[in-house]
Design a protein around this motif. Sequence first.
Motif, PDB file in Angstrom:
ATOM      1  N   VAL A  36       0.877  -1.169   0.000  1.00 14.11           N
ATOM      2  CA  VAL A  36       0.000   0.000   0.000  1.00 14.11           C
ATOM      3  C   VAL A  36       0.917   1.223   0.000  1.00 14.11           C
ATOM      4  CG1 VAL A  36      -1.854   1.210   1.200  1.00 14.11           C
ATOM      5  CG2 VAL A  36      -1.775  -1.292   1.234  1.00 14.11           C
ATOM      6  N   LYS A  50      -2.720   0.893  -4.148  1.00 12.78           N
ATOM      7  CA  LYS A  50      -2.347  -0.473  -3.779  1.00 12.78           C
ATOM      8  C   LYS A  50      -1.854  -1.243  -5.000  1.00 12.78           C
ATOM      9  CE  LYS A  50      -4.180  -4.447  -1.243  1.00 12.78           C
ATOM     10  NZ  LYS A  50      -5.390  -4.985  -0.589  1.00 12.78           N
ATOM     11  N   ALA A 102      -4.214   4.013   5.394  1.00 12.29           N
ATOM     12  CA  ALA A 102      -3.732   2.740   4.853  1.00 12.29           C
ATOM     13  C   ALA A 102      -3.723   1.672   5.944  1.00 12.29           C
ATOM     14  CB  ALA A 102      -2.343   2.909   4.257  1.00 12.29           C
TER      15      ALA A 102
END
Length: 156
Positions: A36, A50, A102
């Motif tokens: 990520v 991603k 994230a």
Amino acid sequence: MSRLAAFLLFFVHMATYAGSFFPPEYKQFAFKEGDVLASNRSDGKFAVNKILKVDRFDFKKGTAISIQGKPFVATEDDYLLVVSCALGEAEFKSLDEARQAAKAGRWTIKLGHVPNRPPGAAAGQILVGSAPVSEAELTGYRQWKAAFERGEAGIF
């Protein structure tokens, strides 16, 4: 032990046997599937992205590929990597906010699948986490890959 040595010798030979049709930077990528990443967009905000897949595609001499909408025909046998990413909205005010999003798995996906060359996929990206890639995330990738293998889709 001799099998391992033979395999390593074969692998090293194949890695060095690469053609020169695609530039060296198309054959390596610093990130891996599930990484990520965060990127700073032109408006100053950060997006979370991603890595879905990193594929190696081999091309025989005479095979065509579309890169950024332009056709190229391989002049020799060669290969390149294609990096498939999910790209997020520019929605975070700072890298720290993007990192927290994230970690929590909460960000908005703008484009579910973008096939890219390694330099384009890596440009301006900062690793902020890692998460398994789900089957649902691969829907667009699978559609693109089937079209790409038929010669009906390209990469950016």
